[in-house]
Design an enzyme around this catalytic site. Structure first.
Site, short mmCIF file in Angstrom:
data_model
loop_
_atom_site.label_atom_id
_atom_site.label_comp_id
_atom_site.label_asym_id
_atom_site.label_seq_id
_atom_site.Cartn_x
_atom_site.Cartn_y
_atom_site.Cartn_z
N GLU A 94 -2.47 -8.15 3.05
CA GLU A 94 -1.97 -7.72 1.75
C GLU A 94 -0.77 -6.80 1.90
O GLU A 94 -0.69 -5.98 2.81
CB GLU A 94 -3.10 -7.06 0.95
CG GLU A 94 -4.19 -8.07 0.62
CD GLU A 94 -5.33 -7.52 -0.23
OE1 GLU A 94 -6.03 -8.35 -0.84
OE2 GLU A 94 -5.53 -6.30 -0.28
N CYS A 344 -4.14 3.14 -2.15
CA CYS A 344 -4.40 3.56 -0.77
C CYS A 344 -5.88 3.37 -0.42
O CYS A 344 -6.76 3.81 -1.15
CB CYS A 344 -4.01 5.02 -0.61
SG CYS A 344 -4.30 5.67 1.04
#
Length: 373
Positions: A94, A344
């Site tokens: 990703e 994150c």
């Protein structure tokens, strides 16, 4: 059997010059080729009009330009875009595009999965398969730039910053990460400033020294705990390279670096009642007193099966104020893309796990033991 073609995205300028020399051509042809590849996003040799036809035919016979394809993408309400990048054998990594008023940042992956076992990170729970190649790393930038639109008339690119904070530990793939960064920084490559390329690490000390001896880019370090006892649990690589060893390596890196302007960026994920007490803030400030830094406090982004929760805003605020009392620069990171699992610690991809960690994780989730503050 025909000879396997050379993927030109795997070669930095030094490698391309060696290739052209071996082909009996002048080394400056590498500069011309790189400009077509990275300034204009051209992969068809016939469109490279300042390269003569004979050389174009040679290149077509021996070489190719292959970047991993975008399998799918999701766009967040805040403009963040998460891309699933197909790296072959049914696996994906990703890559996240984060637009802001003054910059456009791409968060790239360096490995399929992650070999470290940080207990709060979704990628780490998926296990590890392999390192990405140079072309798979720079190919993320190349492919997303195509998606966003290369400015073919001016050569202006749509990405201004790259952070190696996606899937994987970059310093465990230095063989491919370093030439990929060379391409990012090269004037004939993506032409990024060394201050606009950031490498993040959880603390692989010998590799950090190697990076510092060879490249100068911005450095972000994942600390996440103010002492070895807690960090051993949250970031298990700490058992091999404890905090004081890691901090000493950071100071060695800073001594060689201009890109960091004398201080490192410290990343600290805020885990509710785990590492977010005011006592731990005092401890963190004392820990960093000899290592110039700015501190990013990152609200934890939960993922399915995570044993942790996000610190409340009030706990983050109190933690931040303690650090600032010590004169430290503190930024509470604004969460981007959490509605599409692009924030994150949320990147997971589609990984064939060589570590069998997913099976182990199901048995161990209930065994994670940390001191509650």
């Amino acid at each position: 059997m025909s000879e396997k073609k050379i993927n030109l995205l795997d070669l930095d300028r030094k490698g391309l010059r060696a290739l052209f020399t071996e082909m009996g051509e002048k080394p400056f042809r590498a500069d011309q080729l790189m400009k077509w590849l990275y300034h204009f996003g051209v992969s068809d040799f016939e469109q490279m009009t300042n390269i003569n036809k004979v050389l174009r035919a040679k290149l077509a016979a021996r070489c190719e330009v292959v970047a991993p394809e975008i399998s799918s993408y999701q766009k967040s309400a805040d403009g963040t875009i998460k891309f699933a990048i197909n790296v072959g054998n049914g696996q994906e990594v990703e890559t996240v595009y984060i637009p802001e008023e003054d910059r456009a940042t791409l968060c790239v992956s360096s490995q399929v999965g992650c070999a470290l076992e940080c207990t709060f990170c979704s990628t780490a729970q998926q296990g590890f398969n392999r390192n990405l190649t140079v072309s798979e790393i720079v190919g993320q930038i190349w492919r997303v730039s195509h998606f966003l639109g290369f400015q073919k008339e001016t050569g202006e690119r749509p990405i201004s910053n790259v952070v190696m904070m996606g899937m994987g530990e970059p310093l465990l793939n230095l063989k491919n990460v370093m030439p990929a960064i060379d391409i990012m920084l090269d004037d004939f490559g993506f032409s990024l400033s060394k201050r606009r390329v950031t490498v993040s690490t959880s603390g692989v000390v010998p590799a950090l020294d190697i990076l510092g001896d060879n490249l100068d880019v911005a450095l972000a370090v994942s600390i996440h705990a103010p002492n070895d006892e807690l960090r051993d649990v949250l970031v298990p690589v700490n058992k091999k390279y404890p905090l004081q060893e890691f901090l000493a390596a950071i100071r060695r890196y800073l001594a060689k670096s201009n890109a960091n302007r004398g201080r490192v960026t410290l990343e600290y994920v805020m885990l509710d009642h785990i590492n977010d007490s005011t006592d731990q803030a005092h401890e963190l400030a004392e820990l960093m007193k000899d290592t110039p830094c700015k501190i990013n406090l990152i609200p934890f982004n939960p993922y399915p099966g995570s044993p942790y929760g996000r610190s409340s805003n009030s706990r983050i605020d109190r933690f931040s104020k303690v650090l600032m009392e010590y004169g430290l620069t503190v930024i509470v990171r604004k969460t981007r893309g959490d509605d599409i699992d692009a924030a994150c610690g949320q990147l997971a991809g589609d990984i064939r796990d060589r570590t069998k960690r997913l099976a182990k994780k199901r048995m161990q989730d209930s065994q994670i033991s940390v001191t509650i503050n």
